[in-house]
Design a protein around this motif. Structure first.
Motif, PDB file in Angstrom:
ATOM      1  N   TYR A 140       0.817  -1.211   0.000  1.00  0.00           N
ATOM      2  CA  TYR A 140       0.000   0.000   0.000  1.00  0.00           C
ATOM      3  C   TYR A 140       0.852   1.263   0.000  1.00  0.00           C
ATOM      4  O   TYR A 140       0.395   2.317  -0.432  1.00  0.00           O
ATOM      5  CB  TYR A 140      -0.916   0.002   1.230  1.00  0.00           C
ATOM      6  CG  TYR A 140      -2.186  -0.803   1.077  1.00  0.00           C
ATOM      7  CD1 TYR A 140      -3.433  -0.222   1.297  1.00  0.00           C
ATOM      8  CD2 TYR A 140      -2.146  -2.155   0.723  1.00  0.00           C
ATOM      9  CE1 TYR A 140      -4.600  -0.950   1.174  1.00  0.00           C
ATOM     10  CE2 TYR A 140      -3.312  -2.886   0.597  1.00  0.00           C
ATOM     11  CZ  TYR A 140      -4.534  -2.291   0.818  1.00  0.00           C
ATOM     12  OH  TYR A 140      -5.695  -3.021   0.674  1.00  0.00           O
ATOM     13  N   HIS A 141       2.067   1.178   0.528  1.00  0.00           N
ATOM     14  CA  HIS A 141       2.983   2.314   0.571  1.00  0.00           C
ATOM     15  C   HIS A 141       4.383   1.841   0.213  1.00  0.00           C
ATOM     16  O   HIS A 141       4.632   0.645   0.096  1.00  0.00           O
ATOM     17  CB  HIS A 141       3.018   2.947   1.984  1.00  0.00           C
ATOM     18  CG  HIS A 141       1.684   3.229   2.569  1.00  0.00           C
ATOM     19  ND1 HIS A 141       1.026   2.320   3.369  1.00  0.00           N
ATOM     20  CD2 HIS A 141       0.887   4.320   2.484  1.00  0.00           C
ATOM     21  CE1 HIS A 141      -0.131   2.842   3.749  1.00  0.00           C
ATOM     22  NE2 HIS A 141      -0.246   4.038   3.224  1.00  0.00           N
ATOM     23  N   GLN A 173       7.026   8.703   5.480  1.00  0.00           N
ATOM     24  CA  GLN A 173       7.826   9.697   4.755  1.00  0.00           C
ATOM     25  C   GLN A 173       7.367   9.819   3.295  1.00  0.00           C
ATOM     26  O   GLN A 173       7.392  10.906   2.714  1.00  0.00           O
ATOM     27  CB  GLN A 173       9.309   9.387   4.846  1.00  0.00           C
ATOM     28  CG  GLN A 173       9.793   8.167   4.118  1.00  0.00           C
ATOM     29  CD  GLN A 173      11.310   7.972   4.270  1.00  0.00           C
ATOM     30  OE1 GLN A 173      11.991   8.749   4.942  1.00  0.00           O
ATOM     31  NE2 GLN A 173      11.829   6.923   3.654  1.00  0.00           N
ATOM     32  N   GLU A 174       6.901   8.717   2.700  1.00  0.00           N
ATOM     33  CA  GLU A 174       6.365   8.795   1.346  1.00  0.00           C
ATOM     34  C   GLU A 174       5.104   9.651   1.295  1.00  0.00           C
ATOM     35  O   GLU A 174       4.969  10.542   0.449  1.00  0.00           O
ATOM     36  CB  GLU A 174       6.046   7.396   0.821  1.00  0.00           C
ATOM     37  CG  GLU A 174       5.426   7.417  -0.579  1.00  0.00           C
ATOM     38  CD  GLU A 174       4.846   6.083  -0.997  1.00  0.00           C
ATOM     39  OE1 GLU A 174       5.058   5.692  -2.152  1.00  0.00           O
ATOM     40  OE2 GLU A 174       4.157   5.442  -0.174  1.00  0.00           O
ATOM     41  N   SER A 175       4.160   9.379   2.196  1.00  0.00           N
ATOM     42  CA  SER A 175       2.909  10.139   2.205  1.00  0.00           C
ATOM     43  C   SER A 175       3.151  11.607   2.511  1.00  0.00           C
ATOM     44  O   SER A 175       2.536  12.489   1.896  1.00  0.00           O
ATOM     45  CB  SER A 175       1.942   9.535   3.238  1.00  0.00           C
ATOM     46  OG  SER A 175       1.480   8.272   2.802  1.00  0.00           O
ATOM     47  N   THR A 209       0.511  12.518  -7.139  1.00  0.00           N
ATOM     48  CA  THR A 209       0.587  11.071  -7.130  1.00  0.00           C
ATOM     49  C   THR A 209       2.045  10.627  -7.169  1.00  0.00           C
ATOM     50  O   THR A 209       2.928  11.382  -7.596  1.00  0.00           O
ATOM     51  CB  THR A 209      -0.163  10.465  -8.330  1.00  0.00           C
ATOM     52  OG1 THR A 209      -0.098   9.029  -8.277  1.00  0.00           O
ATOM     53  CG2 THR A 209       0.412  10.953  -9.656  1.00  0.00           C
ATOM     54  N   TYR A 210       2.275   9.398  -6.739  1.00  0.00           N
ATOM     55  CA  TYR A 210       3.614   8.813  -6.805  1.00  0.00           C
ATOM     56  C   TYR A 210       3.963   8.368  -8.218  1.00  0.00           C
ATOM     57  O   TYR A 210       5.131   8.155  -8.546  1.00  0.00           O
ATOM     58  CB  TYR A 210       3.697   7.603  -5.872  1.00  0.00           C
ATOM     59  CG  TYR A 210       2.776   6.478  -6.289  1.00  0.00           C
ATOM     60  CD1 TYR A 210       3.179   5.513  -7.203  1.00  0.00           C
ATOM     61  CD2 TYR A 210       1.476   6.407  -5.792  1.00  0.00           C
ATOM     62  CE1 TYR A 210       2.328   4.509  -7.605  1.00  0.00           C
ATOM     63  CE2 TYR A 210       0.611   5.410  -6.191  1.00  0.00           C
ATOM     64  CZ  TYR A 210       1.042   4.465  -7.098  1.00  0.00           C
ATOM     65  OH  TYR A 210       0.180   3.482  -7.509  1.00  0.00           O
ATOM     66  N   CYS A 211       2.968   8.210  -9.089  1.00  0.00           N
ATOM     67  CA  CYS A 211       3.175   7.650 -10.411  1.00  0.00           C
ATOM     68  C   CYS A 211       3.769   8.684 -11.355  1.00  0.00           C
ATOM     69  O   CYS A 211       3.249   9.794 -11.470  1.00  0.00           O
ATOM     70  CB  CYS A 211       1.858   7.126 -10.971  1.00  0.00           C
ATOM     71  SG  CYS A 211       1.995   6.445 -12.643  1.00  0.00           S
ATOM     72  N   GLY A 269      11.079  12.439  -6.178  1.00  0.00           N
ATOM     73  CA  GLY A 269      10.242  11.567  -5.378  1.00  0.00           C
ATOM     74  C   GLY A 269      10.783  11.367  -3.979  1.00  0.00           C
ATOM     75  O   GLY A 269      11.860  11.862  -3.625  1.00  0.00           O
ATOM     76  N   PRO A 270      10.055  10.633  -3.151  1.00  0.00           N
ATOM     77  CA  PRO A 270      10.543  10.292  -1.814  1.00  0.00           C
ATOM     78  C   PRO A 270      11.640   9.247  -1.913  1.00  0.00           C
ATOM     79  O   PRO A 270      11.929   8.747  -3.011  1.00  0.00           O
ATOM     80  CB  PRO A 270       9.285   9.727  -1.143  1.00  0.00           C
ATOM     81  CG  PRO A 270       8.517   9.123  -2.274  1.00  0.00           C
ATOM     82  CD  PRO A 270       8.756  10.028  -3.458  1.00  0.00           C
TER      83      PRO A 270
END
Length: 227
Positions: A23-24, A31-33, A188-190, A211-212
């Protein structure tokens, strides 16, 4: 089959064995969120536009981490926020009760807030505090009828295109973009090339940002052109 795993920053995520997907980020869920949805999402939007209120659409409520961090964010916590979260497959209390985000965040209100978010009934609008209203919607994004020019921010946090390609299709993305207000943003991460091209076709100004940890790029897209 879903099970908890600990990511590199100590915070939990879930692993879906059937999809072979988490999910992450395994490099750090919190840290990603924080990097994608808070720093480059709501905080960036507030700094730029100084809004008096904010309406957010999240595609993929999941563990509730993005909603929790948004509610606790110092820059947004005194702004009225309406938070709509679409989730086709709600998690069981057996899983959500084990999430360690409150321990990792070390914020006294985090535990009660996360608990209230997951206890909130689906498909009902609930005020969780003076400023934060949560509407969890138990549907697929494909089946949603979205009001146009409605949202300030979209958190697009579905599973990766390689795992659930149907969610990232142009025909699904198009009504999501039309639901974003002028100067509103999607984060978004994408950073897949076709996804960025589709955003541009739909009138979005697309930025590829760092990105993270563990992710080279992320995307922040702003709606400047109505199509």
């Amino acid at each position: 089959m879903l099970h908890l795993i600990e990511t590199e920053d100590g915070s939990h995520t879930l692993k879906d064995d059937e999809l072979d997907e988490t999910y992450h980020s395994v490099h750090g869920a919190i840290q990603e969120s924080n990097h994608i949805f808070i720093k480059n999402g709501i905080d960036c939007y507030i700094e730029k536009l100084k809004p008096k209120s904010i309406r957010i659409l999240e595609v993929g409520f999941g563990t509730g981490l993005n909603a929790l961090l948004t509610c606790l964010d110092p820059k947004s916590r005194h702004l009225p926020i309406k938070y709509d979260a679409v989730e086709a497959f709600p998690l069981s209390p057996e899983l959500t009760d084990q999430l360690n985000y409150p321990d990792c965040l070390k914020m006294s209100e985090a535990r009660e807030m996360l608990s209230e978010m997951h206890k909130a009934p689906w498909n009902e609008i609930m005020s969780l505090n003076k400023y934060f209203t949560l509407h969890k919607i138990n549907r697929t994004i494909q089946s949603m009828v979205l009001e146009e020019d409605c949202y300030d921010i979209v958190y697009f946090d579905a599973f990766a295109p390689s795992k659930q390609p149907e969610i990232w299709e142009f025909k699904i993305l198009s009504p999501v973009i039309r639901a974003i207000k002028w100067e509103g943003i999607l984060v978004t991460y994408c950073a897949r090339g076709q996804f960025k091209r589709d955003l541009k076709t739909l009138g979005m100004e697309v930025k590829s940002l760092p990105g993270p940890p563990g992710k080279l790029e992320m995307v922040q897209a702003t709606r400047h052109i109505f199509k």
